[in-house]
Design a protein around this motif. Structure first.
Motif, PDB file in Angstrom:
ATOM      1  N   UNK A 106      38.554 -18.667 -26.186  1.00 29.69           N
ATOM      2  CA  UNK A 106      38.339 -19.418 -27.418  1.00 29.69           C
ATOM      3  C   UNK A 106      38.886 -20.830 -27.346  1.00 29.69           C
ATOM      4  N   UNK A 107      38.820 -21.444 -26.174  1.00 24.94           N
ATOM      5  CA  UNK A 107      39.325 -22.801 -26.009  1.00 24.94           C
ATOM      6  C   UNK A 107      40.836 -22.883 -25.859  1.00 24.94           C
ATOM      7  N   UNK A 108      41.516 -21.737 -25.822  1.00 25.27           N
ATOM      8  CA  UNK A 108      42.974 -21.715 -25.689  1.00 25.27           C
ATOM      9  C   UNK A 108      43.329 -21.250 -24.280  1.00 25.27           C
ATOM     10  N   UNK A 109      44.118 -22.055 -23.585  1.00 25.07           N
ATOM     11  CA  UNK A 109      44.547 -21.685 -22.237  1.00 25.07           C
ATOM     12  C   UNK A 109      45.615 -20.604 -22.328  1.00 25.07           C
ATOM     13  N   UNK A 110      45.528 -19.630 -21.429  1.00 23.38           N
ATOM     14  CA  UNK A 110      46.501 -18.545 -21.436  1.00 23.38           C
ATOM     15  C   UNK A 110      46.509 -17.817 -20.118  1.00 23.38           C
ATOM     16  N   UNK A 111      47.197 -16.690 -20.121  1.00 24.22           N
ATOM     17  CA  UNK A 111      47.284 -15.866 -18.926  1.00 24.22           C
ATOM     18  C   UNK A 111      47.208 -14.406 -19.308  1.00 24.22           C
ATOM     19  N   UNK A 112      46.891 -13.575 -18.318  1.00 26.73           N
ATOM     20  CA  UNK A 112      46.778 -12.150 -18.593  1.00 26.73           C
ATOM     21  C   UNK A 112      47.531 -11.326 -17.562  1.00 26.73           C
ATOM     22  N   UNK A 113      47.918 -10.120 -17.996  1.00 26.69           N
ATOM     23  CA  UNK A 113      48.444  -9.096 -17.110  1.00 26.69           C
ATOM     24  C   UNK A 113      47.593  -7.860 -17.352  1.00 26.69           C
ATOM     25  N   UNK A 114      47.047  -7.287 -16.300  1.00 23.51           N
ATOM     26  CA  UNK A 114      46.267  -6.059 -16.415  1.00 23.51           C
ATOM     27  C   UNK A 114      47.028  -4.923 -15.749  1.00 23.51           C
ATOM     28  N   UNK A 115      47.104  -3.787 -16.444  1.00 28.77           N
ATOM     29  CA  UNK A 115      47.745  -2.578 -15.930  1.00 28.77           C
ATOM     30  C   UNK A 115      46.660  -1.510 -15.893  1.00 28.77           C
ATOM     31  N   UNK A 116      46.282  -1.091 -14.691  1.00 27.55           N
ATOM     32  CA  UNK A 116      45.188  -0.131 -14.530  1.00 27.55           C
ATOM     33  C   UNK A 116      45.684   1.117 -13.813  1.00 27.55           C
ATOM     34  N   UNK A 117      45.184   2.271 -14.262  1.00 24.28           N
ATOM     35  CA  UNK A 117      45.527   3.523 -13.594  1.00 24.28           C
ATOM     36  C   UNK A 117      44.249   4.218 -13.132  1.00 24.28           C
ATOM     37  N   UNK A 118      44.418   5.170 -12.232  1.00 28.73           N
ATOM     38  CA  UNK A 118      43.274   5.938 -11.728  1.00 28.73           C
ATOM     39  C   UNK A 118      43.264   7.340 -12.332  1.00 28.73           C
ATOM     40  N   UNK A 119      43.859   7.474 -13.515  1.00 28.36           N
ATOM     41  CA  UNK A 119      43.907   8.755 -14.214  1.00 28.36           C
ATOM     42  C   UNK A 119      42.566   9.126 -14.820  1.00 28.36           C
ATOM     43  N   UNK A 120      42.570  10.077 -15.754  1.00 32.61           N
ATOM     44  CA  UNK A 120      41.315  10.590 -16.319  1.00 32.61           C
ATOM     45  C   UNK A 120      40.666   9.654 -17.337  1.00 32.61           C
ATOM     46  N   UNK A 121      41.325   8.578 -17.703  1.00 39.21           N
ATOM     47  CA  UNK A 121      40.773   7.691 -18.723  1.00 39.21           C
ATOM     48  C   UNK A 121      41.203   8.146 -20.112  1.00 39.21           C
ATOM     49  N   UNK A 122      40.664   7.511 -21.116  1.00 40.29           N
ATOM     50  CA  UNK A 122      41.016   7.804 -22.500  1.00 40.29           C
ATOM     51  C   UNK A 122      39.819   8.460 -23.164  1.00 40.29           C
ATOM     52  N   UNK A 123      40.039   9.598 -23.778  1.00 42.50           N
ATOM     53  CA  UNK A 123      38.954  10.314 -24.448  1.00 42.50           C
ATOM     54  C   UNK A 123      38.338   9.427 -25.526  1.00 42.50           C
ATOM     55  N   UNK A 124      37.013   9.445 -25.658  1.00 40.89           N
ATOM     56  CA  UNK A 124      36.353   8.587 -26.652  1.00 40.89           C
ATOM     57  C   UNK A 124      36.927   8.754 -28.061  1.00 40.89           C
ATOM     58  N   UNK A 125      37.293   9.982 -28.431  1.00 41.09           N
ATOM     59  CA  UNK A 125      37.817  10.203 -29.784  1.00 41.09           C
ATOM     60  C   UNK A 125      39.215   9.613 -29.971  1.00 41.09           C
ATOM     61  N   UNK A 126      39.916   9.315 -28.870  1.00 43.25           N
ATOM     62  CA  UNK A 126      41.261   8.743 -28.960  1.00 43.25           C
ATOM     63  C   UNK A 126      41.254   7.215 -28.923  1.00 43.25           C
ATOM     64  N   UNK A 127      40.173   6.615 -28.454  1.00 36.27           N
ATOM     65  CA  UNK A 127      40.148   5.154 -28.253  1.00 36.27           C
ATOM     66  C   UNK A 127      40.361   4.374 -29.541  1.00 36.27           C
ATOM     67  N   UNK A 128      39.770   4.832 -30.632  1.00 39.59           N
ATOM     68  CA  UNK A 128      39.904   4.096 -31.892  1.00 39.59           C
ATOM     69  C   UNK A 128      41.297   4.234 -32.495  1.00 39.59           C
ATOM     70  N   UNK A 129      42.021   5.284 -32.144  1.00 42.26           N
ATOM     71  CA  UNK A 129      43.308   5.561 -32.774  1.00 42.26           C
ATOM     72  C   UNK A 129      44.515   5.227 -31.909  1.00 42.26           C
ATOM     73  N   UNK A 130      44.319   4.855 -30.649  1.00 43.11           N
ATOM     74  CA  UNK A 130      45.448   4.762 -29.732  1.00 43.11           C
ATOM     75  C   UNK A 130      46.475   3.701 -30.102  1.00 43.11           C
ATOM     76  N   UNK A 131      46.106   2.694 -30.902  1.00 41.48           N
ATOM     77  CA  UNK A 131      47.072   1.686 -31.333  1.00 41.48           C
ATOM     78  C   UNK A 131      47.651   1.997 -32.709  1.00 41.48           C
ATOM     79  N   UNK A 132      47.283   3.149 -33.277  1.00 40.55           N
ATOM     80  CA  UNK A 132      47.807   3.550 -34.586  1.00 40.55           C
ATOM     81  C   UNK A 132      49.247   4.045 -34.438  1.00 40.55           C
ATOM     82  N   UNK A 133      50.107   3.743 -35.434  1.00 37.51           N
ATOM     83  CA  UNK A 133      51.491   4.256 -35.356  1.00 37.51           C
ATOM     84  C   UNK A 133      51.505   5.773 -35.416  1.00 37.51           C
ATOM     85  N   UNK A 134      52.359   6.371 -34.616  1.00 41.69           N
ATOM     86  CA  UNK A 134      52.611   7.811 -34.536  1.00 41.69           C
ATOM     87  C   UNK A 134      51.467   8.606 -33.902  1.00 41.69           C
TER      88      UNK A 134
END
Length: 188
Positions: A106-134
């Motif tokens: 978006x026109x803003x200079x920045x940097x990124x860190x990516x953390x990737x695993x070779x595990x089973x991935x995230x279940x589709x039903x969990x993707x929408x909730x994974x940043x929810x508290x608790x």
């Protein structure tokens, strides 16, 4: 403590994390220019004891050239959380990939860190909730606050966390942060 029970230290940690978000100004950390490659290395040192218990190989692609403006300890907390989550996703072993780089969004200079695993991935039903508290998928360990707290810390500095499940498998969490916070850019 007995597995599955919450002790006083767990409660203290939960309360502290909740207060960080109820009163963010009181908990805002000292801003400094942070080299992403260095904070990744420091985070790996801090999780070395957990790495020894696994048969996970670590691959690194460090290409960030500009520092981001953030609190070093808070960014370390975010990265450690993401690395530990990645290790827990690969109990039988696998590959942990860590990458850094420069990225303009978006026109803003920045940097990124990516953390990737070779595990089973995230279940589709969990993707929408994974940043929810608790919200947690861990049966015996975890408060469900790690990703929620991490997202809040990153957003405080004008950044974001993206999660992806590539078709090749596993999951990738990418933290993007600006090279300057909005307050620094307007003060300059």
């Amino acid at each position: 403590d007995v597995e599955g029970e919450i002790d006083a230290d767990d409660i203290r940690l939960i309360v502290t994390k909740l207060l960080q978000f109820a009163r963010p100004a009181e908990y805002a950390g000292y801003l400094e220019p942070v080299r992403l490659d260095q904070v990744v290395q420091d985070s790996l040192v801090l999780v070395a004891h957990q790495m020894k218990k696994t048969s996970v190989a670590v691959m690194q692609e460090m290409h960030a050239t500009r520092p981001v403006s953030v609190n070093r300890n808070e960014l370390q907390q975010v990265l450690i959380n993401l690395i530990v989550n990645a290790l827990q996703a690969m109990p039988a072993g696998g590959t942990l990939r860590l990458a850094t780089g420069d990225r303009e969004e978006g026109g803003i200079k920045g940097g990124f860190v990516a953390v990737a695993d070779s595990g089973p991935g995230i279940a589709p039903e969990d993707r929408e909730r994974m940043f929810d508290p608790f919200f947690t998928t861990k049966t015996s360990d975890g408060t469900g606050l790690g990703l929620w707290v991490s997202l809040g810390l990153v957003q405080r500095y004008g950044g974001r966390i993206d999660a992806a499940c590539p078709s090749s498998g596993g999951s990738v969490f990418t933290v993007w942060l600006p090279n300057e916070t909005p307050a620094e850019a307007t003060a300059a």
